[in-house]
Design a protein around this motif. Sequence first.
Motif, PDB file in Angstrom:
ATOM      1  N   HIS A 197       0.821  -1.211   0.000  1.00  0.00           N
ATOM      2  CA  HIS A 197       0.000   0.000   0.000  1.00  0.00           C
ATOM      3  C   HIS A 197       0.858   1.265   0.000  1.00  0.00           C
ATOM      4  N   LEU A 198       2.126   1.125   0.340  1.00  0.00           N
ATOM      5  CA  LEU A 198       3.037   2.263   0.353  1.00  0.00           C
ATOM      6  C   LEU A 198       3.983   2.234  -0.844  1.00  0.00           C
ATOM      7  N   ASP A 199       3.685   1.364  -1.823  1.00  0.00           N
ATOM      8  CA  ASP A 199       4.517   1.239  -3.029  1.00  0.00           C
ATOM      9  C   ASP A 199       5.962   0.896  -2.682  1.00  0.00           C
ATOM     10  N   VAL A 200       6.113   0.042  -1.673  1.00  0.00           N
ATOM     11  CA  VAL A 200       7.456  -0.352  -1.241  1.00  0.00           C
ATOM     12  C   VAL A 200       7.771  -1.768  -1.677  1.00  0.00           C
ATOM     13  N   PHE A 201       6.771  -2.629  -1.645  1.00  0.00           N
ATOM     14  CA  PHE A 201       6.990  -4.064  -1.857  1.00  0.00           C
ATOM     15  C   PHE A 201       6.956  -4.362  -3.352  1.00  0.00           C
ATOM     16  N   THR A 202       8.108  -4.650  -3.936  1.00  0.00           N
ATOM     17  CA  THR A 202       8.172  -4.938  -5.372  1.00  0.00           C
ATOM     18  C   THR A 202       9.021  -6.178  -5.604  1.00  0.00           C
ATOM     19  N   TYR A 203       8.957  -6.697  -6.823  1.00  0.00           N
ATOM     20  CA  TYR A 203       9.728  -7.879  -7.189  1.00  0.00           C
ATOM     21  C   TYR A 203      10.751  -7.567  -8.282  1.00  0.00           C
ATOM     22  N   GLU A 204      11.023  -6.283  -8.484  1.00  0.00           N
ATOM     23  CA  GLU A 204      11.911  -5.916  -9.580  1.00  0.00           C
ATOM     24  C   GLU A 204      13.343  -6.402  -9.347  1.00  0.00           C
ATOM     25  N   HIS A 205      13.711  -6.657  -8.094  1.00  0.00           N
ATOM     26  CA  HIS A 205      15.062  -7.109  -7.783  1.00  0.00           C
ATOM     27  C   HIS A 205      15.040  -8.570  -7.332  1.00  0.00           C
ATOM     28  N   GLU A 206      14.140  -9.352  -7.906  1.00  0.00           N
ATOM     29  CA  GLU A 206      13.962 -10.723  -7.447  1.00  0.00           C
ATOM     30  C   GLU A 206      15.219 -11.565  -7.619  1.00  0.00           C
ATOM     31  N   ALA A 207      15.924 -11.411  -8.745  1.00  0.00           N
ATOM     32  CA  ALA A 207      17.149 -12.185  -8.976  1.00  0.00           C
ATOM     33  C   ALA A 207      18.182 -11.878  -7.895  1.00  0.00           C
ATOM     34  N   ALA A 208      18.294 -10.608  -7.537  1.00  0.00           N
ATOM     35  CA  ALA A 208      19.245 -10.232  -6.493  1.00  0.00           C
ATOM     36  C   ALA A 208      18.817 -10.801  -5.146  1.00  0.00           C
ATOM     37  N   THR A 209      17.515 -10.843  -4.899  1.00  0.00           N
ATOM     38  CA  THR A 209      17.005 -11.410  -3.645  1.00  0.00           C
ATOM     39  C   THR A 209      17.346 -12.891  -3.549  1.00  0.00           C
ATOM     40  N   ILE A 210      17.171 -13.612  -4.641  1.00  0.00           N
ATOM     41  CA  ILE A 210      17.510 -15.036  -4.652  1.00  0.00           C
ATOM     42  C   ILE A 210      19.000 -15.224  -4.413  1.00  0.00           C
ATOM     43  N   ALA A 211      19.818 -14.388  -5.047  1.00  0.00           N
ATOM     44  CA  ALA A 211      21.269 -14.476  -4.863  1.00  0.00           C
ATOM     45  C   ALA A 211      21.657 -14.211  -3.411  1.00  0.00           C
ATOM     46  N   ASP A 212      20.985 -13.262  -2.774  1.00  0.00           N
ATOM     47  CA  ASP A 212      21.260 -12.961  -1.366  1.00  0.00           C
ATOM     48  C   ASP A 212      20.943 -14.170  -0.489  1.00  0.00           C
ATOM     49  N   HIS A 213      19.819 -14.821  -0.752  1.00  0.00           N
ATOM     50  CA  HIS A 213      19.450 -15.998   0.034  1.00  0.00           C
ATOM     51  C   HIS A 213      20.449 -17.136  -0.180  1.00  0.00           C
ATOM     52  N   GLN A 214      20.916 -17.290  -1.415  1.00  0.00           N
ATOM     53  CA  GLN A 214      21.917 -18.328  -1.689  1.00  0.00           C
ATOM     54  C   GLN A 214      23.213 -18.037  -0.941  1.00  0.00           C
ATOM     55  N   ARG A 215      23.590 -16.776  -0.894  1.00  0.00           N
ATOM     56  CA  ARG A 215      24.805 -16.382  -0.169  1.00  0.00           C
ATOM     57  C   ARG A 215      24.669 -16.666   1.319  1.00  0.00           C
ATOM     58  N   ILE A 216      23.478 -16.449   1.870  1.00  0.00           N
ATOM     59  CA  ILE A 216      23.241 -16.750   3.288  1.00  0.00           C
ATOM     60  C   ILE A 216      23.406 -18.240   3.549  1.00  0.00           C
ATOM     61  N   VAL A 217      22.820 -19.065   2.678  1.00  0.00           N
ATOM     62  CA  VAL A 217      22.941 -20.516   2.833  1.00  0.00           C
ATOM     63  C   VAL A 217      24.394 -20.949   2.718  1.00  0.00           C
ATOM     64  N   ASP A 218      25.116 -20.402   1.761  1.00  0.00           N
ATOM     65  CA  ASP A 218      26.523 -20.764   1.578  1.00  0.00           C
ATOM     66  C   ASP A 218      27.350 -20.405   2.815  1.00  0.00           C
ATOM     67  N   ALA A 219      27.032 -19.252   3.416  1.00  0.00           N
ATOM     68  CA  ALA A 219      27.767 -18.830   4.612  1.00  0.00           C
ATOM     69  C   ALA A 219      27.504 -19.780   5.771  1.00  0.00           C
ATOM     70  N   VAL A 220      26.261 -20.235   5.908  1.00  0.00           N
ATOM     71  CA  VAL A 220      25.931 -21.190   6.967  1.00  0.00           C
ATOM     72  C   VAL A 220      26.642 -22.511   6.713  1.00  0.00           C
ATOM     73  N   ARG A 221      26.619 -22.954   5.463  1.00  0.00           N
ATOM     74  CA  ARG A 221      27.260 -24.226   5.120  1.00  0.00           C
ATOM     75  C   ARG A 221      28.772 -24.170   5.398  1.00  0.00           C
ATOM     76  N   ASP A 222      29.382 -22.989   5.181  1.00  0.00           N
ATOM     77  CA  ASP A 222      30.814 -22.822   5.437  1.00  0.00           C
ATOM     78  C   ASP A 222      31.116 -22.501   6.894  1.00  0.00           C
ATOM     79  N   ARG A 223      30.059 -22.377   7.707  1.00  0.00           N
ATOM     80  CA  ARG A 223      30.201 -22.031   9.124  1.00  0.00           C
ATOM     81  C   ARG A 223      31.011 -20.738   9.290  1.00  0.00           C
ATOM     82  N   ASP A 224      30.577 -19.731   8.544  1.00  0.00           N
ATOM     83  CA  ASP A 224      31.282 -18.443   8.512  1.00  0.00           C
ATOM     84  C   ASP A 224      30.332 -17.344   9.002  1.00  0.00           C
TER      85      ASP A 224
END
Length: 250
Positions: A197-224
């Motif tokens: 409702h505030l024109d904040v929530f968009t999906y235009e950066h969805e690829a970057a969002t997926i990449a961020d989540h993958q980076r989080i998983v990789d960091a956990v897997r590396d125990r870093d």
Amino acid sequence: MALGQGAVRPVVPEPKAARQPLRQEVVDGIKAYILRNKLRPGDPLPTEPALCEALGASRSSVREAIRILTALDIVEVRHGHGTYVGRLSLSALVESLAFRGLLSPDDDFQVLSDLVEVRELFERGMADRLVASLGEDQIERLQGLVDEMRAGGSGGGDGFVETDRAFHTLLLAPLGNDLIGQLSTAFWDVYVIVAPHLDVFTYEHEAATIADHQRIVDAVRDRDPAEFAAALADHYAPVRRRIAEARARR
């Protein structure tokens, strides 16, 4: 003017100030009963007549108190079965914050910013514990959620939102802290309700969002934990930027 014989006297409503203490007294009495008897979510409460007798209250007062406590998720009425201790969730907080955001958008960009900050604080502040506590099965489930986001393509929508939410819920699960889990989920729910409702929530950066989540998983897997915290900071940075940009457009 005097009332004639047989005339019906008008019913004078009880002053609101007089009704309030009685209603609150019954509400407090039911909460005290739950605490005194160490009831847990899902445990049954006494029948309505038993509550009336125990609290010295009328049936209408008990029913009104039950309605109030139901709205707060402290009790749950199962029609045909009885009244039970509720889930004790933060649904009332979600409703209140969401309504505030929808009612006063000009003032509540700050509320959204605060919600994001608190969510990030939970995750980054617990980086060491989370990286050490997430088991292999949980890591694989996190990876599965990232794969699910990726398989969804660029469609976005509710499915992407629910997968994102499940990811962050699972991320905090190893803490075993129900309050942190409930607060994080509550803040997420408010954000999802209010942000569009505030024109904040968009999906235009969805690829970057997926990449961020993958980076989080990789960091956990590396125990870093340092990389884990950095990945989260980068993940939340675009959200903060979109809030600031939307506020500037107002």
